[in-house]
Design a protein around this motif. Structure first.
Motif, PDB file in Angstrom:
ATOM      1  N   GLU A   1      -9.591   1.819  -7.580  1.00 21.47           N
ATOM      2  CA  GLU A   1      -8.237   2.122  -8.013  1.00 21.47           C
ATOM      3  C   GLU A   1      -7.237   1.576  -7.000  1.00 21.47           C
ATOM      4  O   GLU A   1      -7.456   1.666  -5.788  1.00 21.47           O
ATOM      5  CB  GLU A   1      -8.040   3.636  -8.154  1.00 21.47           C
ATOM      6  CG  GLU A   1      -8.977   4.279  -9.171  1.00 21.47           C
ATOM      7  CD  GLU A   1      -8.788   5.786  -9.259  1.00 21.47           C
ATOM      8  OE1 GLU A   1      -9.272   6.379 -10.229  1.00 21.47           O
ATOM      9  OE2 GLU A   1      -8.155   6.359  -8.346  1.00 21.47           O
ATOM     10  N   ILE A   2      -6.124   1.038  -7.489  1.00 24.83           N
ATOM     11  CA  ILE A   2      -5.129   0.398  -6.632  1.00 24.83           C
ATOM     12  C   ILE A   2      -3.756   0.965  -6.967  1.00 24.83           C
ATOM     13  O   ILE A   2      -3.359   1.007  -8.143  1.00 24.83           O
ATOM     14  CB  ILE A   2      -5.131  -1.132  -6.830  1.00 24.83           C
ATOM     15  CG1 ILE A   2      -6.507  -1.714  -6.473  1.00 24.83           C
ATOM     16  CG2 ILE A   2      -4.038  -1.791  -5.989  1.00 24.83           C
ATOM     17  CD1 ILE A   2      -6.679  -3.177  -6.865  1.00 24.83           C
ATOM     18  N   LEU A   3      -3.035   1.409  -5.939  1.00 24.22           N
ATOM     19  CA  LEU A   3      -1.683   1.931  -6.090  1.00 24.22           C
ATOM     20  C   LEU A   3      -0.676   0.801  -5.933  1.00 24.22           C
ATOM     21  O   LEU A   3      -0.642   0.139  -4.891  1.00 24.22           O
ATOM     22  CB  LEU A   3      -1.408   3.025  -5.058  1.00 24.22           C
ATOM     23  CG  LEU A   3       0.035   3.547  -4.990  1.00 24.22           C
ATOM     24  CD1 LEU A   3       0.424   4.233  -6.294  1.00 24.22           C
ATOM     25  CD2 LEU A   3       0.211   4.485  -3.802  1.00 24.22           C
ATOM     26  N   HIS A   4       0.129   0.593  -6.952  1.00 23.78           N
ATOM     27  CA  HIS A   4       1.161  -0.443  -6.969  1.00 23.78           C
ATOM     28  C   HIS A   4       2.530   0.208  -6.835  1.00 23.78           C
ATOM     29  O   HIS A   4       2.854   1.163  -7.547  1.00 23.78           O
ATOM     30  CB  HIS A   4       1.078  -1.230  -8.283  1.00 23.78           C
ATOM     31  CG  HIS A   4       2.286  -2.064  -8.579  1.00 23.78           C
ATOM     32  ND1 HIS A   4       2.327  -3.419  -8.325  1.00 23.78           N
ATOM     33  CD2 HIS A   4       3.500  -1.745  -9.115  1.00 23.78           C
ATOM     34  CE1 HIS A   4       3.509  -3.890  -8.691  1.00 23.78           C
ATOM     35  NE2 HIS A   4       4.244  -2.900  -9.172  1.00 23.78           N
ATOM     36  N   ARG A   5       3.353  -0.323  -5.922  1.00 27.67           N
ATOM     37  CA  ARG A   5       4.769   0.041  -5.833  1.00 27.67           C
ATOM     38  C   ARG A   5       5.587  -1.242  -5.799  1.00 27.67           C
ATOM     39  O   ARG A   5       5.154  -2.221  -5.179  1.00 27.67           O
ATOM     40  CB  ARG A   5       5.056   0.844  -4.562  1.00 27.67           C
ATOM     41  CG  ARG A   5       4.456   2.236  -4.512  1.00 27.67           C
ATOM     42  CD  ARG A   5       4.715   2.845  -3.150  1.00 27.67           C
ATOM     43  NE  ARG A   5       4.303   4.233  -3.073  1.00 27.67           N
ATOM     44  CZ  ARG A   5       3.882   4.829  -1.957  1.00 27.67           C
ATOM     45  NH1 ARG A   5       3.854   4.144  -0.826  1.00 27.67           N
ATOM     46  NH2 ARG A   5       3.532   6.091  -1.969  1.00 27.67           N
ATOM     47  N   ASP A   6       6.768  -1.235  -6.426  1.00 27.99           N
ATOM     48  CA  ASP A   6       7.581  -2.445  -6.403  1.00 27.99           C
ATOM     49  C   ASP A   6       9.061  -2.113  -6.291  1.00 27.99           C
ATOM     50  O   ASP A   6       9.473  -0.943  -6.328  1.00 27.99           O
ATOM     51  CB  ASP A   6       7.292  -3.329  -7.624  1.00 27.99           C
ATOM     52  CG  ASP A   6       7.636  -2.667  -8.949  1.00 27.99           C
ATOM     53  OD1 ASP A   6       8.680  -1.988  -9.027  1.00 27.99           O
ATOM     54  OD2 ASP A   6       6.881  -2.823  -9.922  1.00 27.99           O
ATOM     55  N   SER A   7       9.850  -3.180  -6.146  1.00 20.46           N
ATOM     56  CA  SER A   7      11.270  -3.027  -5.891  1.00 20.46           C
ATOM     57  C   SER A   7      12.093  -2.784  -7.149  1.00 20.46           C
ATOM     58  O   SER A   7      13.318  -2.622  -7.069  1.00 20.46           O
ATOM     59  CB  SER A   7      11.810  -4.267  -5.159  1.00 20.46           C
ATOM     60  OG  SER A   7      11.548  -5.444  -5.903  1.00 20.46           O
ATOM     61  N   VAL A   8      11.450  -2.751  -8.325  1.00 22.46           N
ATOM     62  CA  VAL A   8      12.172  -2.312  -9.518  1.00 22.46           C
ATOM     63  C   VAL A   8      11.951  -0.825  -9.772  1.00 22.46           C
ATOM     64  O   VAL A   8      12.384  -0.295 -10.796  1.00 22.46           O
ATOM     65  CB  VAL A   8      11.784  -3.147 -10.768  1.00 22.46           C
ATOM     66  CG1 VAL A   8      12.147  -4.603 -10.572  1.00 22.46           C
ATOM     67  CG2 VAL A   8      10.313  -3.012 -11.097  1.00 22.46           C
ATOM     68  N   GLY A   9      11.283  -0.154  -8.828  1.00 23.62           N
ATOM     69  CA  GLY A   9      11.116   1.292  -8.895  1.00 23.62           C
ATOM     70  C   GLY A   9       9.811   1.766  -9.485  1.00 23.62           C
ATOM     71  O   GLY A   9       9.624   2.975  -9.699  1.00 23.62           O
TER      72      GLY A   9
END
Length: 324
Positions: free
Chosen positions: A89-97
């Motif tokens: 499992e991979i946690l993704h965070r980005d600059s569009v929230g």
């Protein structure tokens, strides 16, 4: 996903013209991605002999490996990132929230457009990870557009006796993924049961390629195992798959990408100036104006490498040679 190479090598090659059905094995190269991630990946796109398959312009496979993956915020331009986990499992965070955990059978699709930044962390302490990370080059117009993100979990399934496919991008035999892409494409994970053989329908106008994730099989009569990317050219209406012991693979395809393309580090542009400006913007104190902020990491980020001491040249698809 980022390219963490300290000295990314510019790909100074033209796009080869399509020339009908072929069977070409393009060996993967091992790329050590060091630092806190301490991972090895097997890279099959881009390379000098095969810079793209359709609009697919980057392909890394990593694992199966027990590793604590920690990829800090980093930028992208002019592309879509595709995260396809096989295990872990991979946690993704980005600059569009966005903040989303992607699991096997789910697709994470991030559109960079003019600029986006994101991070990816594995969950758990040194879990077993096996995944493919791919980039899709964006066409004119969309390449300078807005950033976005979507996760798709309800993906269509295609099947015949002994062979099943999950279509995560594009369409296979009328089974279309809801993921939004901007050129005609195919991305599918295909499972072939032990002792099974089947004909998988293809779009003749697409280029196609196969990456084996595990097991071994015959593809169009050619033995193939986890050793690289098997390029099938274009002009095929189907491909024959057969496996004695069972196999799992990625089937990629797409209409030939016709735009000029310059790739360096995590940026895709049309010319050297696009890349140089993107790097300068990421290294500027005003980076958030273009790339936004990935919350949860403070000021931590991955800095851009130095540009090479050459002018990056666009890839262009050469016209087919005139018959002699």
């Amino acid at each position: 996903m980022t390219n963490l190479e300290v000295r990314p090598v510019p790909e100074l090659c033209d796009l080869a013209p399509t020339r009908g059905p072929v069977v070409e094995l393009h060996a993967s190269r091992d790329v050590p991605l060091g630092g806190v991630r301490a991972m090895q990946v097997r890279r099959t796109l881009p390379q000098r002999g095969l810079p793209l398959v359709g609009a697919w312009c980057f392909l890394d496979e990593f694992g199966p490996q027990n590793v604590d993956m920690r990829v800090l915020p980093h930028p992208h331009t002019g592309l879509q990132t595709v995260t396809w986990p096989v295990a872990g499992e991979i946690l993704h965070r980005d600059s569009v929230g966005s903040e989303a955990v992607v699991r096997p059978g789910q697709l994470n699709l991030m559109t960079a457009g003019h600029g986006v930044s994101h991070s990816e962390f594995s969950l758990g302490s040194a879990p077993l990870l096996h995944a493919a990370q791919l980039w899709i080059a964006l066409p004119d117009g969309v390449a300078q557009g807005a950033a976005g993100f979507e996760q798709v979990g309800d993906l269509p399934q295609w099947s015949t006796t002994g062979v099943r496919a999950t279509v995560f991008v594009g369409q296979l035999d009328g089974h279309a993924s809801p993921a939004r892409v901007h050129t005609p494409l195919l991305g599918a994970e295909v499972t072939v049961d032990a002792g099974a053989a089947a004909e998988v329908p293809l779009v003749p106008g697409f280029e196609h390629a196969v990456l084996v994730l595990d097991g071994a099989l015959d593809v169009a009569g050619t033995a193939h195992a986890p050793s690289g990317l098997l390029y099938l050219g274009d002009g095929r209406s189907s491909v024959h798959l057969r496996s004695r012991e069972g196999a799992r693979l990625l089937l990629l395809g797409g209409a030939p990408f016709e735009h000029d393309l310059v790739m360096w580090w995590n940026f895709v542009g049309r010319d050297h100036a696009d890349i140089a400006q993107a790097r300068a913007d990421w290294e500027s104190p005003e980076r958030a104006d273009r790339f936004g902020v990935v919350h949860g990491h403070g000021d931590l980020r991955i800095p851009a490498p130095e540009l090479p001491n050459i002018r990056l040249q666009p890839r262009r698809r050469r016209p087919p040679e005139e018959p002699g």
